[in-house]
Every structure is written in C-alpha cells, then in structure tokens.
Design an enzyme around this catalytic site. Structure first.
Site, PDB file in Angstrom:
ATOM      1  N   GLY A 110       0.842  -1.206   0.000  1.00 52.15           N
ATOM      2  CA  GLY A 110       0.000   0.000   0.000  1.00 52.15           C
ATOM      3  C   GLY A 110       0.872   1.250   0.000  1.00 52.15           C
TER       4      GLY A 110
ATOM      5  NE  ARG B 162      -4.296  -6.130  -8.814  1.00 49.52           N
ATOM      6  CZ  ARG B 162      -4.015  -5.617  -7.621  1.00 49.52           C
ATOM      7  NH1 ARG B 162      -3.342  -4.491  -7.518  1.00 49.52           N
ATOM      8  NH2 ARG B 162      -4.414  -6.237  -6.529  1.00 49.52           N
TER       9      ARG B 162
ATOM     10  CE1 TYR C  89      -3.830 -12.385  -2.443  1.00 49.36           C
ATOM     11  CE2 TYR C  89      -4.787 -13.390  -4.392  1.00 49.36           C
ATOM     12  CZ  TYR C  89      -4.789 -12.404  -3.431  1.00 49.36           C
ATOM     13  OH  TYR C  89      -5.764 -11.418  -3.450  1.00 49.36           O
TER      14      TYR C  89
ATOM     15  CE  LYS D 107      -6.299 -12.623   0.179  1.00 47.65           C
ATOM     16  NZ  LYS D 107      -6.618 -11.565   1.161  1.00 47.65           N
TER      17      LYS D 107
ATOM     18  CE  LYS E 298     -12.580 -15.911  20.513  1.00 45.71           C
ATOM     19  NZ  LYS E 298     -12.217 -16.005  21.887  1.00 45.71           N
TER      20      LYS E 298
END
Ligand code: UDP
Length: 313
Positions: free
Chosen positions: A36, A188, A147, A151, A106
């Site tokens: 990011g 990408r 990845y 996931k 939680k």
C-alpha cells in the site's frame, strides 16, 4: 459508526476508506505499507474522523484499540507480481494476520468482520463461470500458492470462528478489479497495459492472450463491499464480487491500445506457470443477498483509469 480497515492504504482499501470518510464515518486504517501507499491516503490525513496506523497486523498490539462497528481485512499483497515477491508475508498476513484480527474482533466485541478473499481460491478453474459452491483447482505448492492457499486458510479459519463463536463474519471473493489507486508497477494486466500504451512501449501479452478475465471497476467493488458490511443477517455468507463481463487478454490489449491512441506493438511473452485459463464470477448470490450488480461497463471504467494514470504518472 467506527470502521477499522486493515490494508486501507492499498488499491481497494483506500477507495473504501475514502467512501466511508465521505459518509462522515470514523475510519482507522492499519497498514504496513508493504504494497500500500501513504500517497493513496493523502486527502484523508487531515480529516478528524481519520486515523492511520503504520503497522503490520501480524505483530501489532491490538489492545491499544477500542471496539469497532465494522472491520475489514484487506491487508495482503494482492497482485501476482507482489505476492510472488513477498510470499512469506502474504502467507502470514492471511493466516496469523487473520487470526490476530478475528481474535481482536472477538475480545473487543466488535460487530461485523469482512474478509477480502479472492477468486484465486478457485485456482485454474474447471467449472465456468465460478459459483461459490465450487471447491477450486489449486496447486498447493505452485508459484501462486502463497496467495491462493493463504486465502483458502483464511476462509477456513473464519468459517470455523463463525461456527464456534457465532461471530458475524462475511467473506468476499473478489475477482479482478481495476481503477484509480492501482499501482502503476504492480504487474496487474490493466495497469501494465495502460502504462505500456501511454508510453508507446510494447504491450506484453502473456502467452497467446486467449486466457480470459472479467474486470470490475473499483467503485462497483466499493459499493459491493459496503453492502456486504452493512446488510443484516449475512453472517457466514461467502459471496463472489466481480463483474461477469468476460474478455480475452488479447482483446483487452487491443481495446486499451485503441482507447489510449497508442502506437504500441502488441507482443507475446512467456506465460507464468498456473496462470488461470479463464475466470468469470457467477454473481447470483451477490445479486440476491446484496441487491448488487456492477454498473460501470469496461469502456467507461477504462476511460477513468487511463485518465488517472495520465495524471498520476
Ligand atoms: N497478463 C498479461 N500481460 C501482463 C500482465 C498480465 O498478459 O503484462 C495476463 C496474465 O498472464 C493473466 C492476466 O493477464 O492471464 C491477468 O493477470 P493479472 O496479473 O492482472 O491478475 P490475475 O488475474 O492473473 O491474478
């Protein structure tokens, strides 16, 4: 309304954060900036409702935070180039990181938890289009495994937290998404092709370009993620989010070249192992549970994205 967005400095996370800040909500972002960028948040930094924590969810001390109404977990490298460059960090973010975030949910009695999973859980799919009921065709040790399997583990962990502790957990399987705040060099296909076209460099198709993808514009994805986090009674639901308009990569290259008025050549380069041959979401569930379907067609989305890359780079 107080919202925590792990991975909020990334492509989708920063667009989601901007949406919530514009609605007047309080947004806290935690992001390690491994992929990011703080630059994606620069328009938010002076807003009193906004807080940015530069930290890794795997090691952050969550006891310093209060309860949230809604928590999103988007903290992971997500483009093939990035997760292949950071395989261990990718595995950790979706395993240890997911556990840390759901434990915090939680113990802090936070309300709703949304996990950004991926169409990669279907691997190189043998069922087309992909429905949520499809178990996938994933190579557990291939170049995409860091990845895909991370996931898949994240999903398995969360559905069991939901079953065992009755937490309100929702899982988005996000298909290819594009638009402003994509990294110009994260590899990408949409960002690559646009950057290549704008600089009149060769547009690099992997293989023959007959593989397909289905591209969703980021504002549609934000709309879907907002609904997934707010519609009542969705606990335990796993929902595909994406645009079912399927296109070959070769056709995408031609469209981007033409829309960018580029003189680039379109060339072939070797395709990576395990590159899925086709991908298209079945979005019946999203339509039914979220009353959602994408509104932005590919041409409209590409006009906005090409403009973004012209201005930003
Ligand atoms: N691709 C391509 N040229 C590029 C980058 C990607 O032809 O410069 C292809 C890639 O091989 C894949 C598709 O475009 O078949 C989508 O790749 P991307 O990295 O965007 O994401 P994926 O859907 O594979 O996770």
């Amino acid at each position: 309304m107080k919202i925590l967005i792990a991975g909020g400095a990334g492509f989708i996370g920063s667009n989601l954060s901007t949406y919530f800040i514009n609605q007047g909500y309080g947004v806290t972002i935690i992001d390690s900036l491994i992929t990011g960028r703080e630059n994606n948040l620069k328009h938010l930094l002076s807003n009193d409702n906004f807080k940015f924590i530069n930290a890794d969810i795997c090691t952050f001390n969550f006891h310093t935070l209060q309860t949230f109404d809604l928590i999103y977990h988007l903290a992971s490298p997500a483009s093939p180039i990035q997760y292949k460059k950071h395989p261990i960090a990718t595995l950790r973010a979706n395993s240890f990181g997911t556990e840390k975030l759901i434990e915090f949910t939680k113990t802090s009695h936070s309300s709703i938890f949304v996990f950004a999973s991926t169409s990669e859980v279907y691997g190189d799919p043998l069922e087309h289009p992909q429905k949520e009921s499809y178990w996938g065709n994933v190579n557990p040790v291939g170049p995409r495994a860091c990845y895909d399997e991370a996931k898949r583990f994240g999903e398995a962990l969360l559905v069991n937290y939901q079953r065992q502790f009755n937490l309100d957990i929702r899982i988005a399987r996000i298909f290819n998404t594009y638009g402003p705040n994509m990294e110009k060099d994260d590899g990408r296909v949409v960002s690559n092709f646009i950057m290549q076209a704008l600089s009149n460099n060769p547009i690099t198709i992997c293989g023959t370009g007959q593989q397909t993808r289905s591209f969703c514009y980021v504002s549609d994805m934000v709309d879907a993620l907002v609904k997934l986090g707010s519609v009542p009674n969705l606990s335990g639901q796993i929902i595909n989010l994406g645009n079912p308009n399927e296109i070959t990569i070769k056709k995408l290259a031609e469209i981007i070249k033409q829309m960018s008025k580029s003189t680039s050549q379109v060339i072939e380069r070797p395709i990576d192992a395990d590159d899925p041959k086709m991908r298209k979401p079945d979005i019946t569930k999203a339509n039914k549970f979220l009353d959602w379907q994408p509104k932005i067609d590919l041409e409209t989305g590409l006009i906005k994205t090409i403009k973004y890359f012209k201005n930003c780079c």
